[in-house]
Design a protein around this motif. Structure first.
Motif, short mmCIF file in Angstrom:
data_model
loop_
_atom_site.label_atom_id
_atom_site.label_comp_id
_atom_site.label_asym_id
_atom_site.label_seq_id
_atom_site.Cartn_x
_atom_site.Cartn_y
_atom_site.Cartn_z
N ILE A 80 7.48 36.56 6.56
CA ILE A 80 7.45 35.96 5.21
C ILE A 80 7.54 37.13 4.04
N SER A 81 8.29 36.60 3.11
CA SER A 81 8.54 37.69 2.02
C SER A 81 8.51 36.72 0.58
N ARG A 82 8.62 37.45 -0.44
CA ARG A 82 8.33 36.76 -1.85
C ARG A 82 8.99 37.71 -3.03
N ASP A 83 9.49 37.23 -3.74
CA ASP A 83 10.36 37.67 -4.86
C ASP A 83 9.42 37.16 -6.11
N ASN A 84 8.56 38.21 -6.66
CA ASN A 84 7.69 37.66 -7.68
C ASN A 84 8.46 37.37 -8.91
N ALA A 85 9.23 38.24 -9.25
CA ALA A 85 10.41 37.70 -10.49
C ALA A 85 10.92 36.65 -10.66
N LYS A 86 11.25 35.90 -9.23
CA LYS A 86 11.98 34.78 -9.19
C LYS A 86 11.06 33.64 -8.76
N ASN A 87 9.67 34.01 -8.43
CA ASN A 87 8.76 33.14 -7.88
C ASN A 87 9.42 32.24 -6.57
N THR A 88 10.09 33.02 -5.74
CA THR A 88 10.37 32.53 -4.54
C THR A 88 9.80 32.94 -3.40
N VAL A 89 9.68 32.18 -2.32
CA VAL A 89 9.15 32.65 -1.07
C VAL A 89 10.26 32.43 0.15
N HIS A 90 10.37 33.31 1.01
CA HIS A 90 11.26 32.98 2.13
C HIS A 90 10.54 33.22 3.48
N LEU A 91 11.04 32.49 4.32
CA LEU A 91 10.53 32.60 5.66
C LEU A 91 11.44 32.75 6.77
N GLN A 92 11.65 34.04 7.45
CA GLN A 92 12.62 34.18 8.25
C GLN A 92 11.99 33.85 9.72
N MET A 93 12.55 33.25 10.48
CA MET A 93 12.13 32.65 11.67
C MET A 93 12.99 33.21 12.74
N ASN A 94 12.71 33.92 13.61
CA ASN A 94 13.30 34.46 14.79
C ASN A 94 12.86 34.35 16.13
N SER A 95 13.71 34.31 17.13
CA SER A 95 13.58 33.90 18.49
C SER A 95 12.54 32.45 18.52
N LEU A 96 12.96 31.53 17.91
CA LEU A 96 12.61 30.38 17.73
C LEU A 96 12.35 29.45 19.12
N LYS A 97 11.38 28.70 19.11
CA LYS A 97 11.02 27.98 20.47
C LYS A 97 10.90 26.33 20.05
N PRO A 98 10.91 25.63 20.98
CA PRO A 98 10.98 24.18 20.79
C PRO A 98 9.56 23.88 20.19
N GLU A 99 8.49 24.53 20.34
CA GLU A 99 7.35 24.27 19.78
C GLU A 99 7.19 24.75 18.31
N ASP A 100 8.44 25.26 17.96
CA ASP A 100 8.29 25.56 16.51
C ASP A 100 8.76 24.16 15.54
N THR A 101 9.38 23.28 16.52
CA THR A 101 9.86 22.06 15.81
C THR A 101 8.84 21.22 14.89
N ALA A 102 8.89 21.17 13.72
CA ALA A 102 8.21 20.56 12.78
C ALA A 102 8.85 20.36 11.33
N VAL A 103 7.97 19.95 10.56
CA VAL A 103 8.55 19.86 9.12
C VAL A 103 7.60 20.96 8.35
N TYR A 104 8.45 21.78 7.71
CA TYR A 104 7.72 23.07 7.14
C TYR A 104 7.78 22.46 5.67
N TYR A 105 6.43 23.04 5.30
CA TYR A 105 6.20 22.69 3.79
C TYR A 105 5.98 24.01 3.10
N CYS A 106 6.66 24.09 1.93
CA CYS A 106 6.02 25.31 1.05
C CYS A 106 4.93 24.96 0.32
N ASN A 107 4.08 26.03 0.15
CA ASN A 107 2.80 25.92 -0.59
C ASN A 107 2.38 26.77 -1.34
#
Length: 114
Positions: free
Chosen positions: A68-95
């Protein structure tokens, strides 16, 4: 406060994918930003979060694979997901959490399937 998520989609096991979220409105510099996910029939759980200083917290199931990373100036958050697995399947919600309140994005579906 409004959160607009983007990214997600369908990938195969082992692939990488990213999701991003842009926050608008009155955003405190002290806001905690992060991602949760909810698989079908399961509760919504924390994936990762990050504070203003860049300190991070990850669910054990994604440690070493997600960043996870964040750009405070732009108020953005980024999630880089590698080596994904079937159990990562979901709806992802920003919070975003600030001043005792929590805000949620609309959710974006990540499907990991062969």
């Amino acid at each position: 406060v409004q959160l607009q998520a983007s990214g997600g989609g369908l990938v195969q096991p082992g692939d990488s994918l990213s999701v991003s979220c842009a926050a608008s409105g009155r955003i405190s510099r002290l806001a905690l930003m992060g991602w949760f996910r909810q698989a079908p029939g399961k509760q919504r759980d924390l994936v990762a979060r990050i504070n203003l200083a860049g300190s991070t917290d990850y669910a054990d199931s994604v440690k070493g694979r997600f960043t996870i990373s964040r750009d405070n100036a732009k108020n953005t958050v980024h999630l880089q997901m590698n080596s994904l697995k079937p159990e990562d399947t979901a709806v992802y919600y920003c919070n975003l959490a600030q001043q005792g309140y929590e805000y949620w994005g609309q959710g974006t579906l990540v499907t990991v399937s062969s």
